[in-house]
Design a protein around this motif. Structure first.
Motif, mmCIF file in Angstrom:
data_model
loop_
_atom_site.group_PDB
_atom_site.id
_atom_site.type_symbol
_atom_site.label_atom_id
_atom_site.label_comp_id
_atom_site.label_asym_id
_atom_site.label_seq_id
_atom_site.Cartn_x
_atom_site.Cartn_y
_atom_site.Cartn_z
ATOM 1 N N LEU A 1 27.311 14.488 2.104
ATOM 2 C CA LEU A 1 26.141 15.526 2.728
ATOM 3 C C LEU A 1 25.212 14.191 3.132
ATOM 4 O O LEU A 1 24.730 14.420 4.001
ATOM 5 C CB LEU A 1 25.769 16.403 1.783
ATOM 6 N N ALA A 2 24.957 13.309 2.156
ATOM 7 C CA ALA A 2 23.780 12.290 2.254
ATOM 8 C C ALA A 2 24.295 11.632 3.422
ATOM 9 O O ALA A 2 23.359 10.963 4.232
ATOM 10 C CB ALA A 2 23.540 11.611 1.149
ATOM 11 N N LEU A 3 25.439 11.187 3.522
ATOM 12 C CA LEU A 3 25.793 10.267 4.875
ATOM 13 C C LEU A 3 25.744 10.995 6.085
ATOM 14 O O LEU A 3 25.103 10.590 6.911
ATOM 15 C CB LEU A 3 27.623 10.048 4.580
ATOM 16 N N ARG A 4 25.843 12.305 6.243
ATOM 17 C CA ARG A 4 25.616 13.183 7.379
ATOM 18 C C ARG A 4 23.898 13.087 7.648
ATOM 19 O O ARG A 4 23.500 12.959 8.782
ATOM 20 C CB ARG A 4 25.921 14.780 7.084
ATOM 21 N N ASP A 5 23.079 13.236 6.622
ATOM 22 C CA ASP A 5 22.006 13.014 6.685
ATOM 23 C C ASP A 5 21.428 11.688 7.545
ATOM 24 O O ASP A 5 20.698 11.428 8.197
ATOM 25 C CB ASP A 5 21.063 13.481 5.452
ATOM 26 N N ARG A 6 21.946 10.563 6.520
ATOM 27 C CA ARG A 6 21.767 9.263 7.215
ATOM 28 C C ARG A 6 21.987 8.950 9.007
ATOM 29 O O ARG A 6 21.289 8.331 9.628
ATOM 30 C CB ARG A 6 22.515 8.288 6.526
ATOM 31 N N VAL A 7 23.185 9.672 9.019
ATOM 32 C CA VAL A 7 23.619 9.607 10.531
ATOM 33 C C VAL A 7 22.537 10.437 11.370
ATOM 34 O O VAL A 7 22.213 9.922 12.263
ATOM 35 C CB VAL A 7 25.081 9.996 10.729
ATOM 36 N N GLN A 8 22.360 11.503 10.873
ATOM 37 C CA GLN A 8 21.364 12.368 11.652
ATOM 38 C C GLN A 8 19.968 11.758 11.812
ATOM 39 O O GLN A 8 19.161 12.272 12.576
ATOM 40 C CB GLN A 8 21.649 13.954 11.262
ATOM 41 N N ALA A 9 19.602 11.023 10.858
ATOM 42 C CA ALA A 9 18.246 10.542 10.904
ATOM 43 C C ALA A 9 18.194 9.181 11.692
ATOM 44 O O ALA A 9 16.998 8.618 12.065
ATOM 45 C CB ALA A 9 17.923 10.044 9.438
ATOM 46 N N LEU A 10 19.367 8.512 12.231
ATOM 47 C CA LEU A 10 19.230 7.455 13.367
ATOM 48 C C LEU A 10 18.430 8.149 14.442
ATOM 49 O O LEU A 10 18.767 9.202 14.980
ATOM 50 C CB LEU A 10 20.481 7.020 13.686
ATOM 51 N N PRO A 11 17.252 7.468 14.809
ATOM 52 C CA PRO A 11 16.630 8.010 15.772
ATOM 53 C C PRO A 11 17.373 8.523 17.100
ATOM 54 O O PRO A 11 16.914 9.454 17.630
ATOM 55 C CB PRO A 11 15.555 6.745 16.081
ATOM 56 N N ALA A 12 17.990 7.658 17.550
ATOM 57 C CA ALA A 12 18.994 8.098 18.726
ATOM 58 C C ALA A 12 19.595 9.255 18.657
ATOM 59 O O ALA A 12 19.774 10.065 19.729
ATOM 60 C CB ALA A 12 19.531 6.879 19.573
ATOM 61 N N ILE A 13 20.411 9.463 17.370
ATOM 62 C CA ILE A 13 20.929 10.568 17.161
ATOM 63 C C ILE A 13 20.378 11.790 17.218
ATOM 64 O O ILE A 13 20.800 12.849 17.413
ATOM 65 C CB ILE A 13 22.097 10.152 15.970
ATOM 66 N N ALA A 14 19.107 11.478 16.227
ATOM 67 C CA ALA A 14 18.307 12.751 16.070
ATOM 68 C C ALA A 14 17.751 13.206 17.474
ATOM 69 O O ALA A 14 17.654 14.478 17.648
ATOM 70 C CB ALA A 14 17.172 12.047 15.148
ATOM 71 N N ALA A 15 17.472 12.336 18.196
ATOM 72 C CA ALA A 15 16.857 12.771 19.608
ATOM 73 C C ALA A 15 18.139 13.435 20.235
ATOM 74 O O ALA A 15 17.742 14.679 20.871
ATOM 75 C CB ALA A 15 16.446 11.430 20.264
ATOM 76 N N TRP A 16 19.117 12.957 20.062
ATOM 77 C CA TRP A 16 20.356 13.750 20.877
ATOM 78 C C TRP A 16 20.654 15.100 20.560
ATOM 79 O O TRP A 16 20.668 16.264 21.008
ATOM 80 C CB TRP A 16 21.665 12.767 20.948
ATOM 81 N N ILE A 17 20.532 15.245 19.106
ATOM 82 C CA ILE A 17 20.987 16.435 18.541
ATOM 83 C C ILE A 17 19.944 17.528 18.889
ATOM 84 O O ILE A 17 20.144 18.504 18.866
ATOM 85 C CB ILE A 17 20.856 16.432 16.855
#
Ligand code: GSH
Length: 199
Positions: free
Chosen positions: A175-191
């Motif tokens: 679950l923490a790995l998901r958080d790390r991916v989703q916290a990458l600025p470009a990914i966060a912006a896309w989501i």
């Protein structure tokens, strides 16, 4: 820079891994989403009759993971060495083997629900245990930096968790790995900006 056109339904599904890779690399592309009602007339015009496809300056690439692997190589997310690349491929294939167990296109909702419940309850624990052991206490699944295998875990687990929210509760590292991916600025912006779809 080639002209990229990604064609898929208006779903995350099998195109979302490529959308993550485009977002991360900041590459411009056409995110072409077709209506399900239009599919029967489009299908015969597409080599191999399945989507997603990616057009690169008019050259059509089919198969979601071939597309994503190409984009991962182009953006430096395929793994830093040939061994890391093979490991990232292996993790992606392992997750994909699991995702293809689900009868996504089943029309009978009762049959579909029963199959989903069975897979999520009886088959998912084995995958999660193995993935958790593979990740261990590392930050990323492969090597010292993020790869498309981390993205694939995030994309697929988002769909799995929408079906069974407590699915990975026993695996805080995943679950923490998901958080790390989703916290990458470009990914966060896309989501944040992507169309909201069920799958
Ligand atoms: N292994 C292929 C991939 O990963 O691209 C599977 C492609 C596939 O089955 N696509 C589905 C499709 O085109 C949508 S997820 N369905 C419509 C059809 O088969 O007519």
């Amino acid at each position: 820079m080639p002209h990229y056109k990604l064609t898929y339904f208006n779903l995350r599904g099998r195109a979302e891994i490529s959308r993550y890779l485009f977002a991360y690399s900041g590459t411009k592309y056409e995110d072409h989403r077709i209506e399900a009602a239009d599919w029967p007339k489009i299908k015969p015009t597409i080599p191999f009759g399945k989507i997603p496809i990616l057009e690169v300056d008019g050259v059509i690439i089919h198969q979601s993971l071939a597309i994503a692997r190409y984009l991962a190589r182009e953006s430096g997310l395929a793994g830093q060495t040939p061994v890391e690349q093979a490991l990232a491929d292996a993790i992606v294939d392992t997750i994909d083997d699991f995702m293809t167990l689900f009868p996504w296109a089943e029309k009978n909702q009762e049959v579909k629900q029963q199959a989903f419940n069975d897979i999520l309850t009886n088959k998912a624990p084995e995958l999660l245990k193995d993935l958790d052991a593979f990740l261990g206490d590392n930050k990323w699944l492969v090597g010292k930096s993020v790869t498309w295998a981390d993205f694939y875990w995030d994309v697929c687990s988002t769909t799995l968790l929408s079906c069974k929210p407590d699915l990975a509760d026993k695996y805080p590292r995943l679950l923490a790995l998901r958080d790390r991916v989703q916290a990458l600025p470009a990914i966060a912006a896309w989501i944040q900006k992507r169309p909201k779809t069920i799958m």
